[in-house]
Scaffold this active site. Structure first.
Site, PDB file in Angstrom:
ATOM      1  N   TYR A  36      -9.943   4.233  -9.762  1.00  0.00           N
ATOM      2  CA  TYR A  36      -8.794   3.856  -8.914  1.00  0.00           C
ATOM      3  C   TYR A  36      -8.192   2.545  -9.422  1.00  0.00           C
ATOM      4  CZ  TYR A  36      -6.080   2.784  -4.660  1.00  0.00           C
ATOM      5  OH  TYR A  36      -5.068   2.481  -3.763  1.00  0.00           O
TER       6      TYR A  36
ATOM      7  N   SER B 296      -2.074  -1.729  -5.974  1.00  0.00           N
ATOM      8  CA  SER B 296      -3.063  -2.124  -4.966  1.00  0.00           C
ATOM      9  C   SER B 296      -3.815  -3.341  -5.473  1.00  0.00           C
ATOM     10  CB  SER B 296      -4.063  -0.995  -4.741  1.00  0.00           C
ATOM     11  OG  SER B 296      -5.175  -1.458  -4.005  1.00  0.00           O
TER      12      SER B 296
HETATM   13  N1  LIG Z   1      -3.469   2.361   2.660  1.00  0.00           N
HETATM   14  C1  LIG Z   1      -3.872   1.275   2.005  1.00  0.00           C
HETATM   15  O1  LIG Z   1      -4.675   0.481   2.520  1.00  0.00           O
HETATM   16  C2  LIG Z   1      -3.362   1.007   0.618  1.00  0.00           C
HETATM   17  C3  LIG Z   1      -3.765  -0.179  -0.011  1.00  0.00           C
HETATM   18  C4  LIG Z   1      -3.316  -0.435  -1.289  1.00  0.00           C
HETATM   19  C5  LIG Z   1      -2.487   0.467  -1.918  1.00  0.00           C
HETATM   20  N2  LIG Z   1      -2.122   1.611  -1.299  1.00  0.00           N
HETATM   21  C6  LIG Z   1      -1.261   2.570  -2.023  1.00  0.00           C
HETATM   22  O2  LIG Z   1      -0.215   2.981  -1.202  1.00  0.00           O
HETATM   23  C7  LIG Z   1       0.212   4.296  -1.559  1.00  0.00           C
HETATM   24  C8  LIG Z   1       0.357   5.152  -0.324  1.00  0.00           C
HETATM   25  O3  LIG Z   1      -0.898   5.273   0.273  1.00  0.00           O
HETATM   26  P1  LIG Z   1      -1.141   5.642   1.800  1.00  0.00           P
HETATM   27  O4  LIG Z   1      -2.084   4.647   2.321  1.00  0.00           O
HETATM   28  O5  LIG Z   1       0.134   5.877   2.516  1.00  0.00           O
HETATM   29  O6  LIG Z   1      -1.972   7.009   1.612  1.00  0.00           O
HETATM   30  P2  LIG Z   1      -1.801   8.476   2.189  1.00  0.00           P
HETATM   31  O7  LIG Z   1      -1.497   8.454   3.637  1.00  0.00           O
HETATM   32  O8  LIG Z   1      -3.013   9.218   1.738  1.00  0.00           O
HETATM   33  O9  LIG Z   1      -0.534   9.003   1.406  1.00  0.00           O
HETATM   34  C9  LIG Z   1      -0.601   9.289   0.043  1.00  0.00           C
HETATM   35  C10 LIG Z   1       0.367  10.382  -0.252  1.00  0.00           C
HETATM   36  O10 LIG Z   1       0.235  10.740  -1.640  1.00  0.00           O
HETATM   37  C11 LIG Z   1       0.305  12.146  -1.704  1.00  0.00           C
HETATM   38  N3  LIG Z   1      -0.310  12.695  -2.897  1.00  0.00           N
HETATM   39  C12 LIG Z   1      -1.599  12.615  -3.298  1.00  0.00           C
HETATM   40  N4  LIG Z   1      -1.773  13.304  -4.426  1.00  0.00           N
HETATM   41  C13 LIG Z   1      -0.576  13.849  -4.749  1.00  0.00           C
HETATM   42  C14 LIG Z   1      -0.110  14.698  -5.782  1.00  0.00           C
HETATM   43  N5  LIG Z   1      -0.925  15.174  -6.735  1.00  0.00           N
HETATM   44  N6  LIG Z   1       1.191  15.044  -5.809  1.00  0.00           N
HETATM   45  C15 LIG Z   1       2.037  14.614  -4.847  1.00  0.00           C
HETATM   46  N7  LIG Z   1       1.651  13.825  -3.829  1.00  0.00           N
HETATM   47  C16 LIG Z   1       0.356  13.451  -3.779  1.00  0.00           C
HETATM   48  C17 LIG Z   1      -0.422  12.631  -0.461  1.00  0.00           C
HETATM   49  O11 LIG Z   1      -0.089  13.954  -0.231  1.00  0.00           O
HETATM   50  P3  LIG Z   1      -0.990  14.873   0.733  1.00  0.00           P
HETATM   51  O12 LIG Z   1      -0.654  14.436   2.116  1.00  0.00           O
HETATM   52  O13 LIG Z   1      -0.524  16.264   0.397  1.00  0.00           O
HETATM   53  O14 LIG Z   1      -2.423  14.621   0.371  1.00  0.00           O
HETATM   54  C18 LIG Z   1       0.114  11.665   0.563  1.00  0.00           C
HETATM   55  O15 LIG Z   1       1.351  12.115   1.050  1.00  0.00           O
HETATM   56  C19 LIG Z   1      -0.809   4.795  -2.577  1.00  0.00           C
HETATM   57  O16 LIG Z   1      -0.271   4.682  -3.873  1.00  0.00           O
HETATM   58  C20 LIG Z   1      -1.975   3.844  -2.413  1.00  0.00           C
HETATM   59  O17 LIG Z   1      -2.732   3.701  -3.607  1.00  0.00           O
HETATM   60  C21 LIG Z   1      -2.519   1.903  -0.038  1.00  0.00           C
END
Ligand SMILES: NC(=O)c1ccc[n+]([C@@H]2O[C@H](COP(=O)([O-])OP(=O)(O)OC[C@H]3O[C@@H](n4cnc5c(N)ncnc54)[C@H](OP(=O)(O)O)[C@@H]3O)[C@@H](O)[C@H]2O)c1
Length: 315
Positions: A187, A161
């Site tokens: 984070y 990120s």
């Molecule tokens: N969205 C943004 O703006 C953004 C920006 C920069 C980087 N990112 C990165 O992109 C990636 C995906 O994020 P997203 O936005 O799609 O978020 P999201 O919708 O919250 O998805 C994150 C996923 O990670 C899973 N997770 C969390 N803790 C876990 C654990 N202990 N074991 C297994 N799975 C786990 C969650 O499972 P549950 O559903 O069970 O909670 C969820 O399926 C992340 O690495 C995030 O840091 C996102």
């Protein structure tokens, strides 16, 4: 220091995962997407499945995984969308997932994550964001090393990120035992670790045909913001010199850089780099919110983090 030419592609911040993979045939390739039942993980998995790959959603909520797999199979016609349980904060669960994996693995998308959570610790006492975002994925990838090597040309995507600009890995106190806990510093540290992992894993594993790159997906409205209010997000953006009003990508756009890095022939043999908006990023200019911090690409820190991670998991 060797200066390499940045990788550029025809794709942009607006490109979708489906556009990035258009024309590629991934039949016979096998992929694992952690966190594949939420947010950009769903669209990453959908694009890979749409191009013919067998995709395993590695999730902690198996019911949500099954619903997502059915949805992806329905929209792509690909029945090879599988679900397996993994909790990245639980080392026994990571070990069980890896032990059950059989055969080669061509693409590992280390996508799952949590952001800016209140202070939580694993039973070992590890700070939860570092434990989930970095240590869990580190353990998963190293345990799957044999399967990745067997694929002869595997790619690992380490989803980082722009928040990595908020903190290097603070080796003196990774788990906030001595310093006050700050959710964004934790984070940021974990997301810097995701980039450093790409650097050292590529150095160690390129000889096995495995390359690892880090990506910034963009800002996407997902469950990731569960711990953060809109006011907090606006305040943080202002502090970082950006506008208070975010311009969100769609999940399909947010998945594009991961899918590009996992599949594009333009990246054959390329590893240890950081991509955003479907192109390799430049070094960050202080005061801006783009690019990669020099500390995140530092080979010394990358090697140190690897050793610290091995030692932590063995402790
Ligand atoms: N969205 C943004 O703006 C953004 C920006 C920069 C980087 N990112 C990165 O992109 C990636 C995906 O994020 P997203 O936005 O799609 O978020 P999201 O919708 O919250 O998805 C994150 C996923 O990670 C899973 N997770 C969390 N803790 C876990 C654990 N202990 N074991 C297994 N799975 C786990 C969650 O499972 P549950 O559903 O069970 O909670 C969820 O399926 C992340 O690495 C995030 O840091 C996102």
């Amino acid at each position: 220091m060797t200066v390499s030419t940045p990788i550029t592609t025809p794709f942009t911040a607006e490109s979708t995962a489906a556009e990035v993979v258009d024309g590629l045939d991934l039949t016979g390739r096998r992929a694992v997407v952690t966190g594949g039942a939420s947010g950009i993980g769903i669209e990453t998995a959908r694009a890979l499945a749409g191009a013919g790959a067998e995709v395993t959603l590695a999730v902690r909520n198996v019911e949500a995984g099954e619903r997502t797999a059915a949805d992806i199979s329905g929209t792509t016609g690909n029945k090879q969308v599988l679900v397996a349980r993994v909790d990245l904060a639980d080392q026994a669960s990571v070990a069980a997932f890896a032990a059950a994996w059989d055969g080669p693995l061509h693409m590992l998308i280390n996508n799952a994550g949590i952001m800016a959570s209140p202070l939580m610790r694993t039973p070992e006492g590890w700070e939860m964001q570092f434990a989930t975002n970095h240590l869990g994925h580190f353990a998963l990838a190293t345990r799957l090393h044999g399967a990745l090597a067997a694929a002869r040309g595997a790619r690992v995507v380490s989803v980082s990120s722009t928040a990595h600009l908020r903190s290097p890995v603070v080796f003196e106190d990774i788990h906030f035992l001595e310093r006050p806990y700050e959710p964004w510093a934790a984070y940021g540290q974990s997301k810097t670790a995701n980039v450093l992992f790409a650097v050292e894993a590529t150095r160690r594993w390129a000889g096995d045909g495995i390359t690892v790159n880090a990506v910034m997906p963009g800002g996407i409205r997902t469950n990731l913001q569960r711990y953060v209010s809109d006011e907090d997000l606006a305040r943080l953006r202002r502090q970082a010199g950006g506008s208070a009003a975010p311009s969100w990508k769609t999940p399909e756009q947010g998945a594009a850089t991961s899918v590009l890095v996992a599949t594009s022939p333009l990246l054959d043999g390329i590893g240890g780099r950081y991509f955003e908006d479907c192109n390799e990023a430049s070094l960050n200019e202080p005061g801006t919110r783009r690019g990669v911090a020099a500390y995140a690409l530092d080979p010394g820190d990358a090697a140190l983090l690897w050793q610290v991670s091995v030692d932590t998991l063995a402790s």
